[in-house]
Design an enzyme around this catalytic site. Structure first.
Site, PDB file in Angstrom:
ATOM      1  N   ASN A 156      -4.573  -8.181   5.683  1.00  0.00           N
ATOM      2  CA  ASN A 156      -5.050  -7.312   6.764  1.00  0.00           C
ATOM      3  C   ASN A 156      -5.884  -8.102   7.771  1.00  0.00           C
ATOM      4  OD1 ASN A 156      -3.875  -5.174   5.392  1.00  0.00           O
ATOM      5  ND2 ASN A 156      -5.800  -4.407   4.570  1.00  0.00           N
ATOM      6  N   ASN A 201     -20.453  -2.221   3.202  1.00  0.00           N
ATOM      7  CA  ASN A 201     -20.767  -0.898   3.716  1.00  0.00           C
ATOM      8  C   ASN A 201     -22.103  -0.461   3.128  1.00  0.00           C
ATOM      9  OD1 ASN A 201     -20.327   0.264   1.122  1.00  0.00           O
ATOM     10  ND2 ASN A 201     -18.184   0.686   1.582  1.00  0.00           N
ATOM     11  N   ASP A 247     -11.396  -4.162   7.240  1.00  0.00           N
ATOM     12  CA  ASP A 247     -10.763  -5.472   7.398  1.00  0.00           C
ATOM     13  C   ASP A 247     -10.558  -5.820   8.873  1.00  0.00           C
ATOM     14  OD1 ASP A 247     -10.578  -5.711   4.616  1.00  0.00           O
ATOM     15  OD2 ASP A 247      -8.638  -4.691   4.572  1.00  0.00           O
ATOM     16  N   GLN A 274      -9.825   7.320  -1.770  1.00  0.00           N
ATOM     17  CA  GLN A 274      -9.779   7.108  -3.203  1.00  0.00           C
ATOM     18  C   GLN A 274      -8.634   6.128  -3.445  1.00  0.00           C
ATOM     19  OE1 GLN A 274      -9.371  10.862  -5.242  1.00  0.00           O
ATOM     20  NE2 GLN A 274     -11.509  11.406  -4.940  1.00  0.00           N
ATOM     21  N   ASP A 315       0.837  -1.199   0.000  1.00  0.00           N
ATOM     22  CA  ASP A 315       0.000   0.000   0.000  1.00  0.00           C
ATOM     23  C   ASP A 315       0.872   1.249   0.000  1.00  0.00           C
ATOM     24  OD1 ASP A 315      -2.388  -1.355   0.036  1.00  0.00           O
ATOM     25  OD2 ASP A 315      -2.649  -1.232   2.208  1.00  0.00           O
ATOM     26  N   GLY A 360     -19.742   3.665   8.601  1.00  0.00           N
ATOM     27  CA  GLY A 360     -18.722   4.663   8.884  1.00  0.00           C
ATOM     28  C   GLY A 360     -18.829   5.203  10.299  1.00  0.00           C
ATOM     29  N   GLN A 417      -1.179  19.043  -2.805  1.00  0.00           N
ATOM     30  CA  GLN A 417      -0.040  18.733  -1.952  1.00  0.00           C
ATOM     31  C   GLN A 417      -0.359  17.550  -1.050  1.00  0.00           C
ATOM     32  OE1 GLN A 417       3.033  20.281  -1.864  1.00  0.00           O
ATOM     33  NE2 GLN A 417       3.683  18.773  -0.347  1.00  0.00           N
ATOM     34  N   GLN A 443     -15.028  -3.112  -2.749  1.00  0.00           N
ATOM     35  CA  GLN A 443     -15.231  -2.312  -3.957  1.00  0.00           C
ATOM     36  C   GLN A 443     -15.527  -3.158  -5.188  1.00  0.00           C
ATOM     37  OE1 GLN A 443     -12.354  -2.514  -2.243  1.00  0.00           O
ATOM     38  NE2 GLN A 443     -10.577  -2.589  -3.593  1.00  0.00           N
TER      39      GLN A 443
END
Length: 323
Positions: A43, A188, A249, A105, A13, A218, A29, A166
């Site tokens: 995980n 989710n 996870d 993202q 990652d 969440g 930035q 996802q």
């Protein structure tokens, strides 16, 4: 026998923490960058091991698995590595752009997806043998065609847990094909909505297959549906909000380990919420995973009660899930 065998991936990652997500053609930035160990399968396996469970992983390990010290990391964590399949191509990479109090993202890079699939199918018998030597087989983001072939035959006798993540949006057809063969389904709220659309149902209660459904919300916690009951579980507050990568996870690992220890579904949900709260306190999915002792202390602090003793047994819960 293993407590948990996690099917999924081992990934490097690259976590980038930003104050805002970039628009098209905009440069933003990066406040923090960290190279960490990840992959949904790894995980879950590491989180379960930290909590005292006997965990293992089934995944393809790339040619750089040793060079990146990922193998030593899993060995140190006590994760069973018999299900790691060597390959002559690189491990996948993810690039996670994370914003505080927001969703991630994620960009994902596969060096050789076809090669990964070939390696998995060549080791189907190993997957069956290790799976039947485990109490729970947890399937997360990975190769869903392999999962389907493995589960469809009914050759796994353990409890099957599934978190499509996802892939619910990337490969929806493959996700809904697997659902009838699992006993616990995690998602989710966005994924739950998509699954209802795909199955053309109005309520999650109409899903055929899994006996237990868990929907993460969440900051609003989670909702668990089991045996006609609905359990609403609050989100446990972390000491600081840094990076949500891997929180789902670790939540799944915490829930499964709690069930294996004999806790009922509601308490397991609370324990899972507590485990997940640690994950978001540092960059990276495996950076700040807690031990069971740390979970006990935070649980008591947040819920303002003494940490409970197990209320049932894993064998009883297992019978209810498999019935």
């Amino acid at each position: 026998m293993l407590d948990v065998l996690a099917f999924g991936s081992v990934v490097i990652d690259n976590v980038l923490v930003v104050r805002k997500f970039p628009a098209v053609n905009e440069t933003v930035q990066v406040d923090k960058y960290r190279y960490t160990y990840g992959g949904a399968g790894a995980n879950v396996a590491v989180a379960a091991a930290r909590l005292g469970a006997k965990s293992g992983i089934f995944a393809v390990a790339g040619s750089d698995f040793k060079k990146t010290n990922y193998e030593k990391h899993l060995e140190k964590e006590g994760v069973d590595r018999r299900g790691l399949i060597p390959a002559d191509f690189l491990m996948p990479r993810s690039f996670i752009v994370s914003k505080e109090s927001s969703d991630d993202q994620i960009l994902y890079y596969y060096e050789n997806r076809k090669g990964t699939a070939k390696k998995l199918f060549e080791n189907m018998e190993l997957a069956i043998r290790l799976g039947n030597g485990s109490q729970v087989c947890h399937f997360s983001t990975g190769h869903f065609e392999f999962y389907y072939r493995l589960l469809k035959g009914g050759r796994l006798k353990s409890v099957v847990s599934f978190d499509p993540g996802q892939e619910t949006f990337n490969y929806p057809y493959r996700v809904v094909r697997i659902i009838p063969y699992v006993h616990m389904l995690f998602m989710n709220n966005h994924e739950a909505k998509r699954i209802k659309e795909l199955l053309k149902i109005k309520s999650l209660r109409q899903i055929e297959g899994p006996k237990l459904l868990c929907v993460s919300l969440g900051a609003q916690g989670s909702v668990i549906l089991f045996k006609g009951e609905v359990y609403r579980i609050p989100a446990v507050r972390p000491s600081r909000l840094i990076d949500p990568t891997g929180a789902g996870d670790s939540h799944r690992a915490g829930f499964i380990v709690a069930l294996l220890k004999g806790y009922d579904v509601k308490t397991a949900g609370r324990i899972a919420s507590t485990v997940a709260s640690f994950t978001i306190e540092a960059e990276g999915a495996q950076t700040s995973l807690p031990t069971w002792e740390k979970v006990v202390r935070r649980y008591e602090h947040f819920f303002k009660e003494k940490f409970p003793q197990p209320q049932t047994s894993w064998e009883e819960t297992k019978r209810e899930l498999l019935s």
